[in-house]
Design a protein around this motif. Structure first.
Motif, short mmCIF file in Angstrom:
data_model
loop_
_atom_site.label_atom_id
_atom_site.label_comp_id
_atom_site.label_asym_id
_atom_site.label_seq_id
_atom_site.Cartn_x
_atom_site.Cartn_y
_atom_site.Cartn_z
N ILE A 32 0.83 -1.21 0.00
CA ILE A 32 0.00 0.00 0.00
C ILE A 32 0.86 1.26 0.00
O ILE A 32 0.54 2.25 -0.68
N LYS A 33 1.97 1.24 0.72
CA LYS A 33 2.88 2.40 0.69
C LYS A 33 3.35 2.68 -0.73
O LYS A 33 3.46 3.85 -1.14
N SER A 34 3.62 1.63 -1.49
CA SER A 34 4.09 1.84 -2.86
C SER A 34 2.99 2.45 -3.74
O SER A 34 3.30 3.16 -4.71
N PHE A 54 1.23 9.88 -9.86
CA PHE A 54 -0.12 10.08 -10.40
C PHE A 54 -1.08 9.80 -9.25
O PHE A 54 -1.10 8.70 -8.70
N THR A 55 -1.90 10.78 -8.89
CA THR A 55 -2.65 10.68 -7.63
C THR A 55 -4.17 10.54 -7.80
O THR A 55 -4.89 10.48 -6.80
N ASP A 56 -4.65 10.49 -9.04
CA ASP A 56 -6.10 10.40 -9.25
C ASP A 56 -6.52 8.93 -9.23
O ASP A 56 -6.72 8.31 -10.28
N TYR A 57 -6.64 8.38 -8.03
CA TYR A 57 -6.98 6.96 -7.90
C TYR A 57 -7.69 6.70 -6.58
O TYR A 57 -7.63 7.51 -5.65
N GLU A 58 -8.34 5.56 -6.52
CA GLU A 58 -8.87 5.01 -5.29
C GLU A 58 -8.27 3.62 -5.10
O GLU A 58 -7.83 2.99 -6.06
N PHE A 117 -3.69 3.00 7.79
CA PHE A 117 -3.22 4.09 6.94
C PHE A 117 -4.11 5.32 7.04
O PHE A 117 -3.67 6.44 6.78
N ASN A 118 -5.38 5.14 7.37
CA ASN A 118 -6.29 6.26 7.58
C ASN A 118 -6.25 7.25 6.41
O ASN A 118 -6.13 8.46 6.59
N ASP A 119 -6.33 6.72 5.21
CA ASP A 119 -6.32 7.53 3.99
C ASP A 119 -7.69 7.40 3.32
O ASP A 119 -8.16 6.29 3.09
N GLY A 120 -8.29 8.52 3.00
CA GLY A 120 -9.65 8.52 2.46
C GLY A 120 -9.79 7.83 1.12
O GLY A 120 -10.91 7.49 0.71
#
Length: 311
Positions: free
Chosen positions: A21-23, A29-33, A52-55
């Motif tokens: 998940i860190k990778s 490129f950040t437009d992902y879920e 990770f508490n990431d939305g």
């Protein structure tokens, strides 16, 4: 709508899931879920994922129904234009999703978008993947996907992305298939659509632990139905040669544990010109010798030497 939905089936990979998940979170490129499907794990992999508490991370749980059902659920829950698959013990370099996005922009009508990848065969040893008739510098649509899909596979699960609408049209993974389900789906798509490939290495396939070939496990496996490709094979010699490679592999694995009936089921349809001399010799050997050679191959792999007798 996000651009990528990253689908991760999770089953007892607590030792790897955090690095995986860190990778993903380190992508340029950040437009992902990220959609994690906990497939009935008995370890703390889900808890580590929630840490990770990431939305962008969504977690769904199911009983242990297998990787095909888990991936299909991830596809169903996804909102992305492209579905990128990631196994819970693999790794992406930061440019992975950007390279696949660039490939999609340049070749928008393809069925699969693939990056190059390295294979970790032991702790400190890697293999560089090579594809028939394709230079390392090549970037574009594979002229003959099935011919080039060896000695290594262009379409490895954690290095590719597929438009969601194509996955929905094809029907996703076959839930009943418990081994080679990805091979089956990529073959279905490769018959109908072009396949594009980058010239950048963006992922690591962790293959340093030999697959289990215990007799009970092997005999309980449900493999894909080759019959569905019979008509396509008649018109495509490259497809026939590619599928014969896996008929030989499955047949030899059954020979290793003395199941001649199942071995012959797969071997009877192999065109002999697609079978190497090494494989033909092995198929004539007693199962006890085949098991010895398998143990030797796995021992060599652990010290960084890997090979295939199918090519």
């Amino acid at each position: 709508m996000v651009f990528f939905s990253v689908v991760i089936p999770l089953f007892n990979k607590a030792n790897h899931i955090e690095n995986t998940i860190k990778s993903i979170l380190n992508q340029t490129f950040t437009d992902y879920e990220i959609i994690v499907i906990n497939d009935g794990s008995t370890d703390n992999g889900e808890a580590l994922t929630r840490g990770f508490n990431d939305g962008r991370i969504q977690i769904y749980s199911q009983n242990n129904l297998g990787v095909s059902t888990a991936r299909n659920l991830g596809i169903e829950k996804s909102k992305g234009k492209l579905i990128a698959f990631m196994d819970a013990d693999d790794f992406w370099f930061p440019n992975h999703l950007q390279e696949l996005a660039n490939l999609y922009y340049d070749f928008p009508d393809c069925g699969i978008y693939c990056s190059r990848y390295k294979i970790r065969i032991s702790k400190n040893h890697f293999q560089t993947t090579l594809f028939n008739g394709i230079e390392q510098s090549f970037r574009g649509i594979a002229a003959d996907y099935f011919f080039s899909n060896r000695p290594f596979r262009i379409t490895w699960t954690s290095s590719l992305a597929i438009p969601k609408q194509i996955l929905e049209k094809i029907g996703g993974f076959t839930p009943e298939v418990t081994n080679g389900q990805d091979l089956e789906l990529w073959t279905k798509i490769g018959i109908k659509y072009p396949v594009a490939l980058t010239n950048k290495t963006t992922a690591i396939y962790n293959n340093n632990i030999p697959n289990s070939l215990a007799k009970n496990h092997l005999n309980s496996m449900q493999l894909m139905d080759f019959e569905q490709f019979r008509l396509s094979e008649k018109d495509n010699p490259s497809l026939k040669s590619f599928l014969d490679l896996y008929r030989l592999e499955y047949g030899l694995h059954y020979c290793i544990f003395g199941n001649k009936e199942k071995a012959n089921f797969y071997l009877k349809d192999v065109d002999q010109k697609n079978s190497s001399l090494a494989v033909r010799l092995l198929l004539k050997m007693p199962a006890v010798f085949l098991r010895f050679f398998l143990r030797l191959k796995n021992a060599l792999k652990r010290i960084g030497f890997d090979f295939s007798i199918y090519h």
